[in-house]
Design a protein around this motif. Structure first.
Motif, PDB file in Angstrom:
ATOM      1  N   ALA B  35       0.831  -1.212   0.000  1.00 19.95           N
ATOM      2  CA  ALA B  35       0.000   0.000   0.000  1.00 19.95           C
ATOM      3  C   ALA B  35       0.863   1.258   0.000  1.00 19.95           C
ATOM      4  O   ALA B  35       1.876   1.309   0.692  1.00 19.95           O
ATOM      5  N   ASN B  36       0.487   2.261  -0.796  1.00 23.34           N
ATOM      6  CA  ASN B  36       1.075   3.589  -0.685  1.00 23.34           C
ATOM      7  C   ASN B  36       0.060   4.498  -0.015  1.00 23.34           C
ATOM      8  O   ASN B  36      -0.977   4.837  -0.596  1.00 23.34           O
ATOM      9  N   ILE B  37       0.359   4.913   1.206  1.00 17.42           N
ATOM     10  CA  ILE B  37      -0.595   5.704   1.988  1.00 17.42           C
ATOM     11  C   ILE B  37      -0.742   7.106   1.390  1.00 17.42           C
ATOM     12  O   ILE B  37       0.240   7.808   1.200  1.00 17.42           O
ATOM     13  N   VAL B  38      -1.969   7.485   1.107  1.00 24.57           N
ATOM     14  CA  VAL B  38      -2.256   8.774   0.474  1.00 24.57           C
ATOM     15  C   VAL B  38      -2.729   9.788   1.508  1.00 24.57           C
ATOM     16  O   VAL B  38      -2.459  10.971   1.415  1.00 24.57           O
ATOM     17  N   GLN B  39      -3.472   9.305   2.478  1.00 20.65           N
ATOM     18  CA  GLN B  39      -3.915  10.182   3.549  1.00 20.65           C
ATOM     19  C   GLN B  39      -4.096   9.353   4.803  1.00 20.65           C
ATOM     20  O   GLN B  39      -4.498   8.188   4.748  1.00 20.65           O
ATOM     21  N   SER B  40      -3.792   9.961   5.924  1.00 22.09           N
ATOM     22  CA  SER B  40      -3.906   9.245   7.181  1.00 22.09           C
ATOM     23  C   SER B  40      -4.330  10.237   8.248  1.00 22.09           C
ATOM     24  O   SER B  40      -3.727  11.293   8.396  1.00 22.09           O
ATOM     25  N   ASP B  41      -5.394   9.903   8.962  1.00 19.30           N
ATOM     26  CA  ASP B  41      -5.868  10.770  10.043  1.00 19.30           C
ATOM     27  C   ASP B  41      -6.077   9.939  11.288  1.00 19.30           C
ATOM     28  O   ASP B  41      -6.469   8.779  11.199  1.00 19.30           O
ATOM     29  N   GLN B  42      -5.823  10.549  12.418  1.00 21.05           N
ATOM     30  CA  GLN B  42      -6.012   9.808  13.651  1.00 21.05           C
ATOM     31  C   GLN B  42      -6.514  10.740  14.728  1.00 21.05           C
ATOM     32  O   GLN B  42      -6.393  11.956  14.625  1.00 21.05           O
ATOM     33  N   TYR B  43      -7.075  10.146  15.749  1.00 22.89           N
ATOM     34  CA  TYR B  43      -7.589  10.922  16.873  1.00 22.89           C
ATOM     35  C   TYR B  43      -7.550  10.055  18.121  1.00 22.89           C
ATOM     36  O   TYR B  43      -7.979   8.902  18.097  1.00 22.89           O
ATOM     37  N   THR B  44      -7.002  10.627  19.176  1.00 18.04           N
ATOM     38  CA  THR B  44      -6.967   9.932  20.456  1.00 18.04           C
ATOM     39  C   THR B  44      -7.810  10.725  21.433  1.00 18.04           C
ATOM     40  O   THR B  44      -7.603  11.925  21.598  1.00 18.04           O
ATOM     41  N   GLU B  48      -3.659   9.910  27.738  1.00 16.94           N
ATOM     42  CA  GLU B  48      -3.304   9.078  28.873  1.00 16.94           C
ATOM     43  C   GLU B  48      -3.879   7.668  28.752  1.00 16.94           C
ATOM     44  O   GLU B  48      -3.172   6.681  28.743  1.00 16.94           O
ATOM     45  N   SER B  49      -5.183   7.599  28.624  1.00 17.58           N
ATOM     46  CA  SER B  49      -5.813   6.281  28.778  1.00 17.58           C
ATOM     47  C   SER B  49      -7.003   6.115  27.850  1.00 17.58           C
ATOM     48  O   SER B  49      -7.955   5.424  28.170  1.00 17.58           O
ATOM     49  N   GLY B  50      -6.978   6.794  26.715  1.00 12.60           N
ATOM     50  CA  GLY B  50      -8.175   6.873  25.901  1.00 12.60           C
ATOM     51  C   GLY B  50      -8.253   5.856  24.783  1.00 12.60           C
ATOM     52  O   GLY B  50      -7.533   4.867  24.739  1.00 12.60           O
ATOM     53  N   MET B  51      -9.140   6.163  23.828  1.00 11.95           N
ATOM     54  CA  MET B  51      -9.327   5.331  22.657  1.00 11.95           C
ATOM     55  C   MET B  51      -8.587   5.980  21.479  1.00 11.95           C
ATOM     56  O   MET B  51      -8.445   7.194  21.404  1.00 11.95           O
ATOM     57  N   PHE B  52      -8.175   5.138  20.583  1.00 10.22           N
ATOM     58  CA  PHE B  52      -7.446   5.573  19.399  1.00 10.22           C
ATOM     59  C   PHE B  52      -8.291   5.264  18.163  1.00 10.22           C
ATOM     60  O   PHE B  52      -8.788   4.144  18.013  1.00 10.22           O
ATOM     61  N   TYR B  53      -8.440   6.274  17.291  1.00 11.61           N
ATOM     62  CA  TYR B  53      -9.203   6.100  16.061  1.00 11.61           C
ATOM     63  C   TYR B  53      -8.333   6.496  14.880  1.00 11.61           C
ATOM     64  O   TYR B  53      -7.597   7.486  14.953  1.00 11.61           O
ATOM     65  N   MET B  54      -8.417   5.767  13.796  1.00 12.71           N
ATOM     66  CA  MET B  54      -7.549   6.072  12.653  1.00 12.71           C
ATOM     67  C   MET B  54      -8.271   5.734  11.354  1.00 12.71           C
ATOM     68  O   MET B  54      -9.040   4.779  11.278  1.00 12.71           O
ATOM     69  N   ARG B  55      -8.016   6.562  10.360  1.00 12.37           N
ATOM     70  CA  ARG B  55      -8.515   6.314   9.006  1.00 12.37           C
ATOM     71  C   ARG B  55      -7.339   6.463   8.067  1.00 12.37           C
ATOM     72  O   ARG B  55      -6.674   7.494   8.060  1.00 12.37           O
ATOM     73  N   VAL B  56      -7.032   5.423   7.298  1.00 12.73           N
ATOM     74  CA  VAL B  56      -5.937   5.456   6.345  1.00 12.73           C
ATOM     75  C   VAL B  56      -6.486   5.212   4.945  1.00 12.73           C
ATOM     76  O   VAL B  56      -7.276   4.286   4.733  1.00 12.73           O
ATOM     77  N   GLU B  57      -6.072   6.078   4.026  1.00 12.83           N
ATOM     78  CA  GLU B  57      -6.486   5.936   2.632  1.00 12.83           C
ATOM     79  C   GLU B  57      -5.228   5.594   1.853  1.00 12.83           C
ATOM     80  O   GLU B  57      -4.199   6.244   2.011  1.00 12.83           O
ATOM     81  N   PHE B  58      -5.295   4.578   0.991  1.00  8.33           N
ATOM     82  CA  PHE B  58      -4.066   4.141   0.321  1.00  8.33           C
ATOM     83  C   PHE B  58      -4.368   3.558  -1.055  1.00  8.33           C
ATOM     84  O   PHE B  58      -5.481   3.103  -1.339  1.00  8.33           O
ATOM     85  N   ASP B  59      -3.349   3.571  -1.879  1.00  6.62           N
ATOM     86  CA  ASP B  59      -3.438   2.971  -3.212  1.00  6.62           C
ATOM     87  C   ASP B  59      -2.727   1.615  -3.205  1.00  6.62           C
ATOM     88  O   ASP B  59      -1.728   1.431  -2.520  1.00  6.62           O
ATOM     89  N   LEU B  60      -3.255   0.696  -4.002  1.00  5.96           N
ATOM     90  CA  LEU B  60      -2.681  -0.647  -4.114  1.00  5.96           C
ATOM     91  C   LEU B  60      -2.371  -0.939  -5.573  1.00  5.96           C
ATOM     92  O   LEU B  60      -3.208  -0.675  -6.444  1.00  5.96           O
TER      93      LEU B  60
ATOM     94  N   SER C  40      -1.180  12.910  13.922  1.00  4.15           N
ATOM     95  CA  SER C  40      -0.336  12.770  12.743  1.00  4.15           C
ATOM     96  C   SER C  40      -1.133  13.218  11.536  1.00  4.15           C
ATOM     97  O   SER C  40      -2.253  12.767  11.321  1.00  4.15           O
ATOM     98  N   ASP C  41      -0.580  14.137  10.778  1.00  2.00           N
ATOM     99  CA  ASP C  41      -1.263  14.616   9.578  1.00  2.00           C
ATOM    100  C   ASP C  41      -0.305  14.552   8.410  1.00  2.00           C
ATOM    101  O   ASP C  41       0.899  14.783   8.569  1.00  2.00           O
ATOM    102  N   GLN C  42      -0.838  14.281   7.252  1.00  7.03           N
ATOM    103  CA  GLN C  42       0.042  14.215   6.093  1.00  7.03           C
ATOM    104  C   GLN C  42      -0.682  14.725   4.864  1.00  7.03           C
ATOM    105  O   GLN C  42      -1.921  14.800   4.825  1.00  7.03           O
ATOM    106  N   TYR C  43       0.073  15.095   3.875  1.00  7.74           N
ATOM    107  CA  TYR C  43      -0.508  15.593   2.630  1.00  7.74           C
ATOM    108  C   TYR C  43       0.450  15.284   1.492  1.00  7.74           C
ATOM    109  O   TYR C  43       1.652  15.520   1.599  1.00  7.74           O
ATOM    110  N   THR C  44      -0.098  14.735   0.435  1.00  9.84           N
ATOM    111  CA  THR C  44       0.692  14.442  -0.755  1.00  9.84           C
ATOM    112  C   THR C  44       0.144  15.294  -1.884  1.00  9.84           C
ATOM    113  O   THR C  44      -1.052  15.256  -2.155  1.00  9.84           O
ATOM    114  N   THR C  45       1.008  16.080  -2.498  1.00  8.83           N
ATOM    115  CA  THR C  45       0.510  16.998  -3.524  1.00  8.83           C
ATOM    116  C   THR C  45      -0.123  16.239  -4.686  1.00  8.83           C
ATOM    117  O   THR C  45      -1.085  16.681  -5.268  1.00  8.83           O
TER     118      THR C  45
END
Lengths: 289, 289, 289, 289
Positions: B35-44, B48-60, C40-45
């Motif tokens: 995968a080549n990651i095109v966009q990645s976002d996350q939120y905690t 300290e002790s929370g939940m982790f959320y992530m969205r990764v967009e990628f090309d294959l 973590s944030d990223q951007y690909t032109t």
């Protein structure tokens, strides 16, 4: 929005049952008394059988004489049209008191706009239930009164406030995040002359801790509401509202911080409009001309 | 926002308890699978002790093979991290059903964005409890099902709706001012897959006739709220909100008309975000990446 | 948006040609050095052949040791990926100088947010070509330097400014309506570290007297633009823009007054983002993470 | 904003040099002719020596007779006050032609608002230099004229357009992204009756390809401007403007797509205001009452 008082400018605000000819009657009367109408706004709740509201802004050549003539001459017209009215002169600045607690953002917004000449009002005093902002206020050359309020001393404290406000000949009061509920007795002393800023988009989140509740509900916009204070908490006529976009990253604490910006802007607009006699209340609503 | 599906684009959405190394683990795993990651976002929620959320967009590159490998390979990682996840391919369009009643503005907004290629979704059918919009819908080449709903026939009508939705293999439902409350039974069939547009700035004016109540309260802004439908009326996770400035001149009827514009814009944004897998719900809130 | 510096928080900003595996490489490297990634944030032109930009915010347990390890360890990775990078620690406050002329609204906005703890920066000094704001500045306990600038003395005045800025170890400069064009020599001393607020919605009304020209053109919105200063007047990378609704009733003078509100809000946002290391410039544009 | 024409409603718009007594003269005249003033707005460019503009909306009991009386009676007043005026009856719908090229979003916005009864106008025809939107237009029961325009045939094409517009007795023209520059000859046939939507926040990005140039400049807001067409391209009086927030992730193509939403909203507002006789132009500006 003007930066200087216009010495020969006056305003007439009226409300009466709608009927044909009111605009003609008022504008002809003013013309005969030497007024040049600069702006005129009106609103009829319902063309069939509703109420008529009007705000006229005008210049007078021989100000004191003409103003007096208008004041005297309008009574018979008011009788005939069952009209309520007030006549305001720009020669005299209104006198505003500010009530604060510990937070300074709404206070500073008013003080800046006042010092820059954008808000043309006299601010002889600030009253607070805490001493935190004494230095800030006094640096602007404004008197600061510390009147602590507890459940037991509230009635007494309000009597002291009223006494000071009268002594300073105050026209209206801006509650700049004062955080205390005013009694009916106090409100009755300044009807439609007390402006509060509530830190939510009313009627959402009436009452305490709106930012915590906004956080819990997961809203995507937070808001602020400036309104006249009545006996019902957060239920008075709304003068102005605005909102700010937020997202999931904001903690409750960060909503509070971000919210300050929308609070102070909304509050300052409402205070300016009141000060410029732009607002007529009817029922539990406002007309902002 | 893209105007074409990217045939080799996929998305991974995850949630798990926060701990060091998650980003490293996920991005290394995806990289190893081509995968080549095109966009990645996350939120905690809380470092300290929370939940982790992530969205990764990628090309294959070798899409089908790689997609399959990711799907199989992620299970042990998910186990180790106590992780919930979903993997979405852009090769397949989602299938959306629209529910309407008599008003067309929210429907037309979706249809226009769909036809212009801005909303990349399949819309095989529209279901309505009235026949008013049959012609409009069919002109777009979309099947229209009239399923009347009365108090007595509601359970039966919903069963018929569910049957048709399954027959068409529907992924999610857009309630475009449908004006009917859905039962728990119906909602349970499409959890977090039903988007409603409420014609107020929630939590203000929950329930019926928000514009009439906004008129009575004299608000200076009207709003709209797009949210996921849950068992509690107007209480589901908020996806998007927006507002529109109004003033004393607006009658209740005019608030309704003006409100259409903010309703359709707010609704279309929420539908697009859902369709693009941008939304993760947690508790009664949404993260919109 | 945070109200306190997090003593163990650091940030890594990178830019390099896009290629598969960058996110994996960076996040694994950071994880191995003891970092827990918070955002973590990223951007690909352009996914095909573009540039890759990334900002990672993370906590470190044994801060000083780990920070040092990251600083040393990243060099070979940067070589391999042809990567530019900067590593920022929140332990140290940035040091900001403010330049002003006679108007105070943008200055006061920064000072208020600074004193309230919303803007976490050190402000050791204010420089002005006039003395009007000396008292205001000094009341905040900040040093005020009056350095007059005329056409003839400009080069000399700038040398004096640079000397003082270096003496105070200044990181970046906020031009709070400074109203003077800085020379290339000056700008070269602080590349991408000077933020200006222009009182129009650029590229409309480049240059002098934008409000007068907005008045002449009869625009219905006025705006403000915060941008990095480059050699080309009003042409540097835009950081933030915002607008305010106006109408035919506004005189040119009233546009100026109303514009203050949008100027200070826009400016404060840009300064905060710069201070939080949220901005990466590329070409003549900014990425604001 | 009204959803029905009010059969006994009329409007008078005037402009003249300011002097005392105009409001009185006009309102008394209207009252004597049987008018009940429902709304009245005025604007004076400068209280000292400026121009006076007024719009009065009123109801008439014996409409045809009273309307006629007003039309006849106003001439001597107009002479005396050096006044320009127009009298508009709501009994007759205005007739609007829409010009389009290939894009449908501005066209559809008008057609929706027209069909829903929100835009009270007659739309007898649409003219296009392409055939792409024929089917869309005819589905609404509106005549579609395809008039190709090339550099060589432009004069001829415009003559044909004028002929058709006159044949249909058209009052005003909405250029719904028509993408052709109209000649002075054409514009002279419909002075202040042609409304264009430009896809930028004028005066930024005058001319061709504004979104590409907005992308290159890295702006943080994109805009749209509705204006009257004059001989100078994109230089006519601005009626309405609005903006939309964007960020670095938007490609030039995505700016175009996102921009459609702000274009159609801005355009529809301007068309509605023109249709409701709310606009007076003066110099190169508009007053929108």
């Amino acid at each position: 929005m003007r930066q200087r008082k216009l010495e020969n400018r006056a305003k007439l605000l009226i409300s009466c049952p709608d009927r044909p000819g009111i605009v003609s009657t008022i504008s002809t009367f003013l013309h005969e008394k030497g007024a040049n109408i600069v702006q005129s706004d009106q609103y009829t709740t319902d063309p069939e059988s509703g109420m008529f509201y009007m705000r006229v802004e005008f210049d007078l050549d021989d100000f004191d004489q003409s103003f007096d003539n208008i004041q005297k001459g309008i009574a018979p017209i008011a009788d005939r049209l069952s009209m309520e009215w007030r006549l305001e002169s720009e020669k005299r600045m209104k006198r505003m008191a500010i009530f604060v607690s510990k937070q300074d953002h709404c206070l500073l917004e008013l003080l800046w706009k006042w010092r820059s000449g954008e808000l043309l009002v006299d601010i002889p005093l600030v009253i607070s239930n805490h001493t935190d902002l004494r230095e800030t206020v006094e640096a602007y050359g404004i008197s600061f009164y510390h009147i602590p309020v507890s459940k037991d001393t509230k009635a007494e404290a309000e009597q002291r406030q009223i006494q000071i406000l009268k002594q300073y000949d105050i026209d209206f009061i801006a509650l700049a995040r004062y955080m205390q509920v005013l009694s009916s007795t106090f409100v009755a002393e300044f009807p439609k002359q007390i402006i509060n800023i509530h830190h939510s988009f009313l009627p959402a989140f009436i009452g305490a801790n709106p930012y915590d509740r906004a956080f819990d509900r997961g809203v995507k916009l937070i808001g602020a509401t400036a309104h006249y204070v009545t006996d019902d908490l957060d239920e008075g006529p709304i003068i102005e509202q605005d909102v700010l976009r937020v997202n999931h990253r904001f903690t409750a604490e960060q909503l509070k911080i971000a919210g300050r910006d929308v609070e102070r802007v909304t509050f300052a607009r409402a205070v300016a409009w009141h000060n410029e006699d732009r607002i007529i209340t009817y029922g539990n609503k406002t007309i902002v001309f």
